[in-house]
Design an enzyme around this catalytic site. Structure first.
Site, PDB file in Angstrom:
ATOM      1  N   LYS A  55      17.567  29.542   9.352  1.00  0.00           N
ATOM      2  CA  LYS A  55      18.028  28.528  10.304  1.00  0.00           C
ATOM      3  C   LYS A  55      16.859  27.635  10.718  1.00  0.00           C
ATOM      4  O   LYS A  55      17.019  26.437  10.918  1.00  0.00           O
ATOM      5  CB  LYS A  55      18.625  29.213  11.523  1.00  0.00           C
ATOM      6  CG  LYS A  55      18.723  28.269  12.669  1.00  0.00           C
ATOM      7  CD  LYS A  55      19.728  28.654  13.676  1.00  0.00           C
ATOM      8  CE  LYS A  55      19.775  27.608  14.761  1.00  0.00           C
ATOM      9  NZ  LYS A  55      18.445  27.419  15.364  1.00  0.00           N
ATOM     10  N   ASP A  56      15.678  28.227  10.852  1.00  0.00           N
ATOM     11  CA  ASP A  56      14.468  27.459  11.154  1.00  0.00           C
ATOM     12  C   ASP A  56      13.691  27.302   9.843  1.00  0.00           C
ATOM     13  O   ASP A  56      12.623  27.900   9.651  1.00  0.00           O
ATOM     14  CB  ASP A  56      13.644  28.195  12.217  1.00  0.00           C
ATOM     15  CG  ASP A  56      14.435  28.362  13.503  1.00  0.00           C
ATOM     16  OD1 ASP A  56      14.571  27.386  14.242  1.00  0.00           O
ATOM     17  OD2 ASP A  56      14.972  29.461  13.756  1.00  0.00           O
ATOM     18  N   SER A  84      22.557  30.327  17.988  1.00  0.00           N
ATOM     19  CA  SER A  84      21.260  29.992  18.578  1.00  0.00           C
ATOM     20  C   SER A  84      21.279  30.434  20.029  1.00  0.00           C
ATOM     21  O   SER A  84      22.316  30.354  20.699  1.00  0.00           O
ATOM     22  CB  SER A  84      21.029  28.473  18.515  1.00  0.00           C
ATOM     23  OG  SER A  84      19.994  28.107  19.401  1.00  0.00           O
ATOM     24  N   GLN A 142      10.076  26.221   9.787  1.00  0.00           N
ATOM     25  CA  GLN A 142       9.224  27.315  10.284  1.00  0.00           C
ATOM     26  C   GLN A 142       8.940  28.321   9.174  1.00  0.00           C
ATOM     27  O   GLN A 142       7.799  28.799   9.018  1.00  0.00           O
ATOM     28  CB  GLN A 142       9.920  27.989  11.460  1.00  0.00           C
ATOM     29  CG  GLN A 142       9.248  29.243  11.952  1.00  0.00           C
ATOM     30  CD  GLN A 142       9.850  29.742  13.252  1.00  0.00           C
ATOM     31  OE1 GLN A 142       9.509  29.254  14.302  1.00  0.00           O
ATOM     32  NE2 GLN A 142      10.755  30.709  13.183  1.00  0.00           N
ATOM     33  N   MET A 180      12.239  35.193  20.481  1.00  0.00           N
ATOM     34  CA  MET A 180      12.005  34.774  21.865  1.00  0.00           C
ATOM     35  C   MET A 180      13.096  35.348  22.772  1.00  0.00           C
ATOM     36  O   MET A 180      13.310  34.850  23.889  1.00  0.00           O
ATOM     37  CB  MET A 180      11.978  33.246  21.951  1.00  0.00           C
ATOM     38  CG  MET A 180      10.826  32.660  21.136  1.00  0.00           C
ATOM     39  SD  MET A 180      10.338  31.017  21.664  1.00  0.00           S
ATOM     40  CE  MET A 180      11.835  30.123  21.338  1.00  0.00           C
ATOM     41  N   HIS A 193      19.738  37.151  15.231  1.00  0.00           N
ATOM     42  CA  HIS A 193      18.554  38.006  15.370  1.00  0.00           C
ATOM     43  C   HIS A 193      18.833  39.405  14.820  1.00  0.00           C
ATOM     44  O   HIS A 193      18.015  39.999  14.124  1.00  0.00           O
ATOM     45  CB  HIS A 193      18.161  38.161  16.844  1.00  0.00           C
ATOM     46  CG  HIS A 193      17.763  36.889  17.534  1.00  0.00           C
ATOM     47  ND1 HIS A 193      18.510  36.348  18.545  1.00  0.00           N
ATOM     48  CD2 HIS A 193      16.685  36.081  17.377  1.00  0.00           C
ATOM     49  CE1 HIS A 193      17.914  35.250  18.986  1.00  0.00           C
ATOM     50  NE2 HIS A 193      16.806  35.066  18.294  1.00  0.00           N
ATOM     51  N   HIS A 202      21.118  37.421  19.682  1.00  0.00           N
ATOM     52  CA  HIS A 202      22.489  37.257  19.209  1.00  0.00           C
ATOM     53  C   HIS A 202      22.578  37.867  17.807  1.00  0.00           C
ATOM     54  O   HIS A 202      21.587  38.407  17.279  1.00  0.00           O
ATOM     55  CB  HIS A 202      22.890  35.784  19.220  1.00  0.00           C
ATOM     56  CG  HIS A 202      21.914  34.874  18.538  1.00  0.00           C
ATOM     57  ND1 HIS A 202      21.647  34.934  17.197  1.00  0.00           N
ATOM     58  CD2 HIS A 202      21.112  33.889  19.037  1.00  0.00           C
ATOM     59  CE1 HIS A 202      20.765  34.023  16.876  1.00  0.00           C
ATOM     60  NE2 HIS A 202      20.397  33.370  17.976  1.00  0.00           N
ATOM     61  N   ARG A 223      20.207  28.939  22.361  1.00  0.00           N
ATOM     62  CA  ARG A 223      20.449  27.777  23.229  1.00  0.00           C
ATOM     63  C   ARG A 223      21.931  27.412  23.329  1.00  0.00           C
ATOM     64  O   ARG A 223      22.314  26.646  24.213  1.00  0.00           O
ATOM     65  CB  ARG A 223      19.694  26.560  22.705  1.00  0.00           C
ATOM     66  CG  ARG A 223      18.170  26.722  22.741  1.00  0.00           C
ATOM     67  CD  ARG A 223      17.510  25.506  22.121  1.00  0.00           C
ATOM     68  NE  ARG A 223      16.088  25.664  21.905  1.00  0.00           N
ATOM     69  CZ  ARG A 223      15.148  25.300  22.761  1.00  0.00           C
ATOM     70  NH1 ARG A 223      15.491  24.756  23.910  1.00  0.00           N
ATOM     71  NH2 ARG A 223      13.878  25.467  22.477  1.00  0.00           N
TER      72      ARG A 223
HETATM   73  P1  AMP Z   1      14.075  32.672  18.099  1.00  0.00           P
HETATM   74  O1  AMP Z   1      14.327  33.760  19.088  1.00  0.00           O
HETATM   75  O2  AMP Z   1      14.981  31.489  18.267  1.00  0.00           O
HETATM   76  O3  AMP Z   1      12.614  32.300  18.017  1.00  0.00           O
HETATM   77  O4  AMP Z   1      14.462  33.267  16.677  1.00  0.00           O
HETATM   78  C1  AMP Z   1      13.843  34.423  16.195  1.00  0.00           C
HETATM   79  C2  AMP Z   1      14.144  34.558  14.739  1.00  0.00           C
HETATM   80  O5  AMP Z   1      15.552  34.639  14.539  1.00  0.00           O
HETATM   81  C3  AMP Z   1      13.659  33.325  13.927  1.00  0.00           C
HETATM   82  O6  AMP Z   1      13.120  33.751  12.708  1.00  0.00           O
HETATM   83  C4  AMP Z   1      14.941  32.547  13.740  1.00  0.00           C
HETATM   84  O7  AMP Z   1      14.909  31.730  12.577  1.00  0.00           O
HETATM   85  C5  AMP Z   1      15.949  33.667  13.592  1.00  0.00           C
HETATM   86  N1  AMP Z   1      17.283  33.168  13.882  1.00  0.00           N
HETATM   87  C6  AMP Z   1      17.666  32.419  14.936  1.00  0.00           C
HETATM   88  N2  AMP Z   1      18.966  32.079  14.832  1.00  0.00           N
HETATM   89  C7  AMP Z   1      19.414  32.628  13.679  1.00  0.00           C
HETATM   90  C8  AMP Z   1      20.669  32.636  13.002  1.00  0.00           C
HETATM   91  N3  AMP Z   1      21.739  31.995  13.498  1.00  0.00           N
HETATM   92  N4  AMP Z   1      20.772  33.301  11.827  1.00  0.00           N
HETATM   93  C9  AMP Z   1      19.693  33.956  11.308  1.00  0.00           C
HETATM   94  N5  AMP Z   1      18.479  33.991  11.907  1.00  0.00           N
HETATM   95  C10 AMP Z   1      18.340  33.332  13.071  1.00  0.00           C
END
Ligand code: AMP
Length: 279
Positions: free
Chosen positions: A146-147, A182, A150, A27, A34, A31, A184
Site C-alpha cells: 500500500k505504501d 488505513s 516506502q 504506527m 497490519h 487493522h 486514517r
Molecule cells: P503504518 O502503521 O501506516 O505505518 O503501516 C505499517 C505497515 O503496514 C506498513 O508497512 C504499511 O504499508 C502496512 N499497511 C498499511 N495499510 C495496509 C494495508 N491496507 N494492507 C497491507 N499493509 C498495510
C-alpha cells in the site's frame, strides 16, 4: 507477549531469543492490513516482533502528528491474539534519546510523489526503520505494498547499506468496497468515504484499460483523473504512472509499472496504487 518500552530491553529480548525473528514496523491503530503482515511474519519466523511508534520525524505538520489515531489497548489485544512475542513501543524521547543528528537520505526515489508533498518524510522513515533494524536485528521485515514508494525506498536503503535483513513486501488489504485499509480511514465522514471509493475504482479502470491493450500513459492517466473528478470533495494530489524500480514517470507501460494515486478527502491524505505490466 512482552510489551517493551526501552531500547535496552528490546536489545535484551533479541539476545535472549533463538531462531529467526520477523519484524513488523507500525504506527499502531492496527487493522486487518497490519495483521496480514503479522500473520505472514508468524508463518515465516520463529518469533514475531511488532513495533508501535508514531514517528514524529516522518510527519510534516505537528497537528497531523497530534491527531494521528492511537488505539493502544485494542492494538495490544489484537497482537496478543495473533501470537506476537514482543511489542516494542518506545516513546519519542526514548527512541531518539533527546536528539538524533544523523539523517538517512535515499536520493532520487524520495523527492517525488509522496516526497514532493511531504518533504523530509522518507528521511524520517529511513531513520526510524534503520534504528528498528539495529535494535531488533530481524531476519525478515514486513511492509505493505500500500505504501509502495516506502517499500522501494527501504529496499534501496537496505541494499545500499548492506543491512542484513530481508524485506518482505505484502499485498494491500482492502475493505469490501475496495478502499485500501488505513489507520486514517476512521476519520472519513460517510460522504468522504463515498468519495474515497473513487480511488480504487480509478485504479480498477486503469487495470481494465491495460488488460484491453491500452499502454499510453497519457490516455490512461486522463481516464483515471476524469473518474476521480466525479467524486465530491476529493482533492487529487497526483495520479502518476512510474517505472517500478526507478519511480520515474513513463510514457508507455512497456515494463512493470506502478500506478499511484494520492488524494485528500475530509482533510485526510489517502494513497493507493496498482502494479501493472504490459507483459
Ligand atoms: P503504518 O502503521 O501506516 O505505518 O503501516 C505499517 C505497515 O503496514 C506498513 O508497512 C504499511 O504499508 C502496512 N499497511 C498499511 N495499510 C495496509 C494495508 N491496507 N494492507 C497491507 N499493509 C498495510
Amino acid at each position: 507477549m512482552q510489551v517493551i518500552r526501552t531500547r535496552r530491553d528490546i536489545r535484551n529480548w533479541r539476545s535472549e531469543v533463538s531462531g529467526s525473528v520477523g519484524l513488523v514496523p507500525t504506527m499502531g491503530a492496527l487493522h486487518a492490513g497490519h495483521m496480514s503482515l503479522v500473520d505472514v511474519a508468524g508463518q515465516e519466523n520463529d518469533h514475531i516482533c511488532v513495533s508501535i511508534f508514531v514517528n514524529p520525524r516522518q510527519f510534516g505538520s505537528k497537528s497531523d502528528f497530534a491527531t494521528y489515531p492511537r488505539t493502544t489497548d485494542e492494538d495490544l489485544s489484537m497482537l496478543q491474539d495473533a501470537g506476537v512475542d514482543a511489542v516494542f513501543m518506545p516513546d519519542a524521547g526514548e527512541m531518539y534519546a533527546g536528539s538524533a543528528r544523523t539523517s538517512i537520505h535515499v536520493a532520487d526515489l524520495t523527492d517525488r510523489l509522496e516526497g514532493a508533498s511531504r518533504p523530509g518524510h522518507f528521511d524520517g522513515v529511513c531513520l526510524v526503520v534503520s534504528k528498528l533494524f539495529n535494535l531488533v536485528q530481524p531476519d525478515h521485515a514486513y511492509f505493505g505494498w500500500k505504501d509502495a514508494q516506502q517499500v522501494r525506498v527501504i529496499q534501496q536503503m537496505v541494499d545500499d547499506l548492506d543491512m542484513p535483513v530481508q524485506i518482505r513486501p505484502m499485498p494491500t488489504v482492502r475493505d469490501d468496497d475496495g478502499l485500501a485499509l488505513s489507520s486514517r480511514n476512521c476519520g472519513l465522514t460517510i460522504s468522504g468515504r463515498e468519495s474515497a471509493r473513487h480511488i480504487p475504482a480509478a485504479l480498477g479502470l486503469v487495470e481494465q484499460a491495460v488488460r484491453n491493450g491500452e499502454f499510453s500513459v497519457d490516455l490512461i492517466r486522463r481516464r483515471a483523473i476524469e473518474h476521480l473528478s466525479g467524486a465530491e470533495d476529493l482533492e487529487v494530489d497526483y495520479v502518476q504512472i512510474v517505472d517500478l524500480e526507478s519511480l520515474q514517470p513513463l510514457d508507455r507501460i512497456d515494463r512493470p509499472a506502478l500506478v499511484l494515486i494520492a488524494a485528500i478527502c475530509d482533510d485526510i491524505r489517502l494513497i493507493d496504487n496498482l502494479l501493472v505490466s504490459s507483459v
